[in-house]
Design a protein around this motif. Structure first.
Motif, PDB file in Angstrom:
ATOM      1  N   ALA A   1       0.881  -1.043  -0.035  1.00  0.00           N
ATOM      2  CA  ALA A   1      -0.107  -0.138   0.044  1.00  0.00           C
ATOM      3  C   ALA A   1       0.770   1.085   0.100  1.00  0.00           C
ATOM      4  O   ALA A   1       1.908   1.178   0.589  1.00  0.00           O
ATOM      5  CB  ALA A   1      -0.763  -0.124   1.325  1.00  0.00           C
ATOM      6  N   ASP A   2       0.212   2.279  -0.482  1.00  0.00           N
ATOM      7  CA  ASP A   2       0.964   3.609  -0.453  1.00  0.00           C
ATOM      8  C   ASP A   2       0.996   4.169   1.048  1.00  0.00           C
ATOM      9  O   ASP A   2      -0.183   4.380   1.538  1.00  0.00           O
ATOM     10  CB  ASP A   2       0.273   4.628  -1.583  1.00  0.00           C
ATOM     11  CG  ASP A   2       0.650   6.232  -1.419  1.00  0.00           C
ATOM     12  OD1 ASP A   2       1.484   6.354  -0.585  1.00  0.00           O
ATOM     13  OD2 ASP A   2      -0.041   6.691  -2.168  1.00  0.00           O
ATOM     14  N   PRO A   3       1.936   4.509   1.473  1.00  0.00           N
ATOM     15  CA  PRO A   3       1.900   4.803   3.000  1.00  0.00           C
ATOM     16  C   PRO A   3       1.005   6.064   3.169  1.00  0.00           C
ATOM     17  O   PRO A   3       0.671   6.199   4.320  1.00  0.00           O
ATOM     18  CB  PRO A   3       3.150   5.022   3.333  1.00  0.00           C
ATOM     19  CG  PRO A   3       4.212   4.487   2.112  1.00  0.00           C
ATOM     20  CD  PRO A   3       3.321   4.291   1.073  1.00  0.00           C
ATOM     21  N   ALA A   4       0.989   7.030   2.060  1.00  0.00           N
ATOM     22  CA  ALA A   4       0.371   8.269   2.245  1.00  0.00           C
ATOM     23  C   ALA A   4      -1.188   7.901   2.869  1.00  0.00           C
ATOM     24  O   ALA A   4      -1.676   8.874   3.478  1.00  0.00           O
ATOM     25  CB  ALA A   4       0.239   8.998   0.961  1.00  0.00           C
ATOM     26  N   GLY A   5      -1.793   6.821   2.336  1.00  0.00           N
ATOM     27  CA  GLY A   5      -3.288   6.580   2.640  1.00  0.00           C
ATOM     28  C   GLY A   5      -3.313   5.695   3.832  1.00  0.00           C
ATOM     29  O   GLY A   5      -4.452   5.349   4.124  1.00  0.00           O
ATOM     30  N   VAL A   6      -2.452   5.257   4.617  1.00  0.00           N
ATOM     31  CA  VAL A   6      -2.255   4.302   5.585  1.00  0.00           C
ATOM     32  C   VAL A   6      -2.088   5.009   7.016  1.00  0.00           C
ATOM     33  O   VAL A   6      -1.003   5.495   7.383  1.00  0.00           O
ATOM     34  CB  VAL A   6      -1.495   3.289   5.342  1.00  0.00           C
ATOM     35  CG1 VAL A   6      -1.697   2.047   6.202  1.00  0.00           C
ATOM     36  CG2 VAL A   6      -1.370   2.522   4.123  1.00  0.00           C
TER      37      VAL A   6
ATOM     38  N   GLU B   1     -10.890   4.772   6.266  1.00  0.00           N
ATOM     39  CA  GLU B   1      -9.362   4.665   6.246  1.00  0.00           C
ATOM     40  C   GLU B   1      -9.139   3.472   5.676  1.00  0.00           C
ATOM     41  O   GLU B   1      -7.941   3.142   4.900  1.00  0.00           O
ATOM     42  CB  GLU B   1      -9.086   4.344   7.749  1.00  0.00           C
ATOM     43  CG  GLU B   1      -9.186   5.572   8.763  1.00  0.00           C
ATOM     44  CD  GLU B   1      -8.232   6.722   8.367  1.00  0.00           C
ATOM     45  OE1 GLU B   1      -7.229   6.292   7.544  1.00  0.00           O
ATOM     46  OE2 GLU B   1      -8.772   7.738   8.428  1.00  0.00           O
ATOM     47  N   GLY B   2      -9.929   2.237   5.288  1.00  0.00           N
ATOM     48  CA  GLY B   2      -9.832   1.073   4.548  1.00  0.00           C
ATOM     49  C   GLY B   2      -9.594   1.500   3.274  1.00  0.00           C
ATOM     50  O   GLY B   2      -8.804   0.886   2.405  1.00  0.00           O
ATOM     51  N   ALA B   3     -10.461   2.386   2.579  1.00  0.00           N
ATOM     52  CA  ALA B   3     -10.445   2.592   1.326  1.00  0.00           C
ATOM     53  C   ALA B   3      -9.259   3.570   0.847  1.00  0.00           C
ATOM     54  O   ALA B   3      -8.580   3.185  -0.111  1.00  0.00           O
ATOM     55  CB  ALA B   3     -11.710   3.705   0.863  1.00  0.00           C
ATOM     56  N   MET B   4      -8.737   4.256   1.912  1.00  0.00           N
ATOM     57  CA  MET B   4      -7.525   5.194   1.387  1.00  0.00           C
ATOM     58  C   MET B   4      -6.435   4.308   1.755  1.00  0.00           C
ATOM     59  O   MET B   4      -5.433   4.319   0.722  1.00  0.00           O
ATOM     60  CB  MET B   4      -7.450   6.206   2.608  1.00  0.00           C
ATOM     61  CG  MET B   4      -8.458   7.546   2.302  1.00  0.00           C
ATOM     62  SD  MET B   4      -8.435   8.778   3.431  1.00  0.00           S
ATOM     63  CE  MET B   4      -9.303   8.257   4.938  1.00  0.00           C
ATOM     64  N   ALA B   5      -6.271   3.517   2.570  1.00  0.00           N
ATOM     65  CA  ALA B   5      -5.195   2.354   2.720  1.00  0.00           C
ATOM     66  C   ALA B   5      -5.172   1.484   1.414  1.00  0.00           C
ATOM     67  O   ALA B   5      -3.896   1.058   0.976  1.00  0.00           O
ATOM     68  CB  ALA B   5      -5.210   1.696   3.616  1.00  0.00           C
ATOM     69  N   ALA B   6      -6.360   1.195   0.894  1.00  0.00           N
ATOM     70  CA  ALA B   6      -6.430   0.397  -0.321  1.00  0.00           C
ATOM     71  C   ALA B   6      -5.827   1.152  -1.661  1.00  0.00           C
ATOM     72  O   ALA B   6      -5.816   0.353  -2.879  1.00  0.00           O
ATOM     73  CB  ALA B   6      -7.885  -0.105  -0.662  1.00  0.00           C
TER      74      ALA B   6
END
Ligand code: SF4
Ligand code: SF4
Ligand code: SF4
Lengths: 298, 386, 114
Positions: B3-8, B23-28
């Motif tokens: 995953a892109d760390p920016a979203g996690v 949060e799940g969506a952004m992490a995905a």
């Protein structure tokens, strides 16, 4: 003298429009004397003259006769659902802001079933070029009444004549915030092409209405002759008034058609406003959608 | 891919299900969301709209749900992972463009935080009555994938799953939450980005001259080209051939639609996830999903105290339905008990799968606005075990 | 009444000459090209194409000024004009044949302006 027999289908030159249309899908489905093809030709010419990278130009259509444009132009073309071309295009533009996104659809699609999206995209000054082909009627479904059908005109669902008031589209677009508003008929090939060229270079919500003959339904149901007769009618009744007050450009049945460029103003577009606002409020924390060399980084 | 760390937002949090969903969506890797406010789902986009500008995402509040779903499909064609979030009435409006996404094979995620219906129903109270709509809501034949989380933590996890499935099968993936899960606050552990496995959008490597947008070459899905890369492809909601050109014939319809179905139907075993407990040797198996699964477990425990041999199956994937597993279990049990917050939806699927083996499928209905009393579920189990 | 429109850049150019090309099988016989040709180069033919439409035919070949009005107004992309080279730059306008069918995506060329 030329006769059909003397004309081979493989000509020494290709048609100049060939790079812009899907020649493998020609002939298209539009009726004889339908004007939609002429509008496409004018748009293709404007694209050619614009020098734009056509790989970055998308065309989105909804449903209906004009809805087929997305499938005939050799661009990334999206033939979507009825009325939803503008929101689809909005997603496309926001997903990849470097794209130049064009919406090419009919009156029934864009301001009938899709009217809500139309007014909101105009309000936002969303970065879309919206080309609306107005033939005053629902073509593909068989000549039903449209939101643009002039009073008294006959349609298949108003067999005694239309008694509903019609939209004045330039006024609608302008009052909702469109920053470029023009109307031409498809007889005005040079001016229409020029308008497309101009609008391609602007940002924000640009709206061009093109009055176009529908011979098969509008002309037939109203006994107006052929598409050619409608073109003649445009010649006699189109009145060019640049900068006209859009409140005064409504179209009555078989009455004068005011054409011209009514609005052309620089206003920050949706993307410009969004970026500026986030930069101001979030400072260096703001990370814009990667524009990958798009105009936001110019 | 990781995953892109920016979203996690790595860490241990105390989040409600809606926030966990965001949060799940952004992490995905979701970076485009279009939505329209509707209770009880709005917190998802509130969360996202706050965080998106910090990670290169775009949120737009559309004029309605028709527009939201259309924008999501459009954005996905730029290669951007996209989703929308809604509840019942908005879900109804989205159906048209969920069909478009299915037909155009557009990866995207739609979250429905279910409330009581029909119509405006119970805006702030729970329901699970959109389960059949998730499967059949748009017209025509198509397949979707639908998941149903039972907790904020699982919502986070399933969002990542949903985005990955959408990429693999190029389908809309529906995350069928419910108001209880959406509004309950629990511990949510968000792992570091490098522990989150992401399926990225794979762009075709073919040159534009030979690329055909719907040519599959024996694979379940065609290769994807995004807008703006010079492919100049066409896609349409009409029945289309490999070129993406409309073809109005029954032959083309058969080819086009059967592939839309087969890519999911032939991979049911790869898609379906179930949680099972003590199914072996059970007389009765309870089948439940979402918040009702948590309530049902108490019912199961109560029944066990009274000596019943009860197994438990929790549907994590609700669509495609795990036919094979339910049929196999049906051979060995007397009955299934299906509690759900509706008047009988997923129970119909269970009944269909159980019929051949002669097992019963007993519905424990609930009108919505609350969850079951576990005692009712217990009674149904005991009744079915007789 | 005869309808025709003057090209916008009419004053800028020396009178060029053009030749008309007709893709007969694309034509739907609408008559726009015949109606709006400023030089009456075209008339509707008596012949039919495969779909049963009357395509236009050239009757005053030498008169064509390559204004491309017929090309612009044709809704069916069935007619266009090419410059007859007088040895000046107008020839760059693309009358050079491209290998037919060799490249499905031919390079984009400037459309001819009269
Ligand atoms: S029905 Fe009317 S608008 Fe549609 S293609 Fe025919 S002439 Fe054109
Ligand atoms: S190019 Fe101009 S002059 Fe020549 S045939 Fe066409 S319309 Fe007539
Ligand atoms: S304008 Fe085009 S379609 Fe119409 S008659 Fe001329 S060549 Fe044929």
């Amino acid at each position: 003298m030329s006769t059909p027999a003397e004309h081979p289908e493989v000509l020494p030159e290709e048609h100049p429009v060939a790079p812009y249309i899907r020649t493998d899908r020609m002939p298209h489905i539009w009726c004889p004397t339908c004007g939609i093809g002429t509008v496409v030709k004018c748009f293709a010419t404007a694209l050619a003259e614009s020098g734009l990278d056509l790989n970055k130009v998308s065309v989105v259509s909804g449903i209906g006769c004009t809805g087929r444009v997305a499938g005939y132009m050799k661009l990334d073309g999206f033939h979507t659902t009825h009325g939803r071309a503008i929101p689809f295009a909005t997603g496309l533009k926001l997903g990849r802001p470097e794209l130049l996104v064009t919406v090419f659809s009919g009156d029934g699609d864009l301001v009938g079933i899709g009217g809500n999206h139309f007014i909101h995209a105009a309000r936002r000054n969303m970065d879309l070029l919206v080309i609306l082909v107005n033939n005053f009627i629902y073509g593909m479904t068989g000549g039903q009444n449209a939101a643009t059908t002039p009073l008294t005109a006959k349609t298949s669902t108003m067999p005694y004549g239309n008694f509903e008031r019609a939209f004045n589209l330039p006024q609608l677009a302008a009052s909702c915030g469109a920053t470029y508003v023009a109307r031409w008929t498809c007889l005005h090939i040079r001016r229409l092409t020029k308008a497309f060229g101009e609008a391609l270079k602007r940002r924000g919500f640009r709206f061009i209405e093109v009055i176009t003959p529908c011979a098969t339904l509008y002309a037939r149901l109203n006994k107006l002759g052929s598409g050619l007769d409608l073109m003649r009618f445009y010649h006699d009744n189109a009145e060019i008034r640049h900068g006209a007050d859009t409140r005064e450009v409504g179209i009555a049945f078989q009455d004068r058609i005011v054409c011209g460029k009514f609005v052309d103003e620089e206003q920050p577009s949706f993307l410009e406003m969004m970026h500026e606002h986030y930069r101001k409020t979030l400072g260096s924390k703001y990370v814009p959608t990667p524009p990958e060399g798009g105009w936001l980084h110019e | 891919m990781k995953a892109d760390p920016a979203g996690v937002l790595t860490g241990v949090h105390y989040l409600d299900g809606d926030f966990a969903c965001g949060e799940g969506a952004m992490a995905a890797g979701c970076r485009f969301v279009a939505g329209y406010p509707i209770t009880p789902s709005t917190e998802v986009v509130e969360r996202i709209s706050r965080r998106f500008p910090l990670m290169g995402g775009t949120f737009i509040q559309m004029e309605d749900e028709l527009g939201s779903m259309a924008a999501v499909v459009g954005a996905s064609w730029t290669g951007t992972k996209s989703m929308t979030v809604t509840s019942g009435p908005g879900f109804s409006l989205m159906m048209e463009n969920i069909g478009l996404a299915a037909m155009m094979e557009t990866p995207c995620v739609v979250v429905n935080v279910q409330r009581g219906g029909p119509s405006t129903g119970l805006p702030t109270m729970v329901g699970q009555a959109d389960m059949m709509q998730a499967r059949w809501g748009s017209h025509g034949d198509y397949e979707v994938i639908a998941l149903s989380p039972q907790s904020p933590q699982e919502t986070f996890d399933l969002m990542i799953n949903a985005f990955n499935l959408a990429e693999v099968y190029r389908v809309p993936v529906l995350v069928m939450m419910d108001e209880c899960v959406g509004h309950m606050t629990e511990k949510v552990v968000i792992p570091p980005a490098e522990e989150i496995e992401i399926v990225p959008r794979t762009l075709t490597g073919q040159p534009p001259e030979s690329y055909l947008p719907y040519k599959v070459d024996g694979k379940p899905v065609p290769e994807f080209a995004r807008a703006g890369d010079g492919y100049r492809f066409h896609t349409t909601g009409l029945t289309h051939d490999e070129r993406g050109y409309p073809v109005m014939s029954k032959e083309c319809q058969e080819k086009c639609v059967s592939r839309l179905l087969d890519k999911v139907r032939r991979n049911v075993d790869n898609i379906v996830r179930l949680e099972e407990r003590e199914v072996d040797g059970a007389d009765v198996v309870v089948v439940a999903y979402g918040i009702t699964a948590r309530v049902a477990r108490i019912g199961v425990e109560l029944a066990k105290l009274q000596g019943a041999k009860v197994g438990f199956i929790r549907l994590i994937t609700v669509w495609p339905f795990p036919d094979r597993r339910i049929r196999a279990v049906a051979e060995k049990v007397r009955a299934f008990v299906v509690p759900e917050i509706n008047y009988g939806q997923m129970v119909l699927e269970v009944e269909r799968c159980a019929a051949k083996a002669g097992a019963d499928a007993v519905l424990v209905p609930h009108p919505g606005g609350g969850v079951h009393d576990p005692k009712r579920i217990c009674e149904a189990i005991l009744g079915a075990a007789k | 009444m005869k309808y025709w429109r003057k090209p916008l850049d009419f004053g800028d150019v020396k009178v060029p000459h053009g030749e008309v090309r007709i893709l007969v099988e694309r034509c739907k016989g609408c008559g726009f090209c015949v109606e709006y040709c400023p030089k009456d180069v075209l008339v509707m033919s008596e012949e039919f194409n495969k779909k049963g439409y009357h395509p236009p035919k050239v009757v005053k070949a030498g008169e064509c000024v390559n204004c491309n009005l017929c090309e612009m107004i044709c809704p069916d992309f069935a007619i266009f004009s090419v410059a007859v080279s007088d040895g000046d730059a107008a020839g760059a306008a693309g009358s050079s044949p491209e290998a037919a069918g060799a490249d499905p995506r031919p390079p984009e060329r400037e459309l001819r302006r009269a």
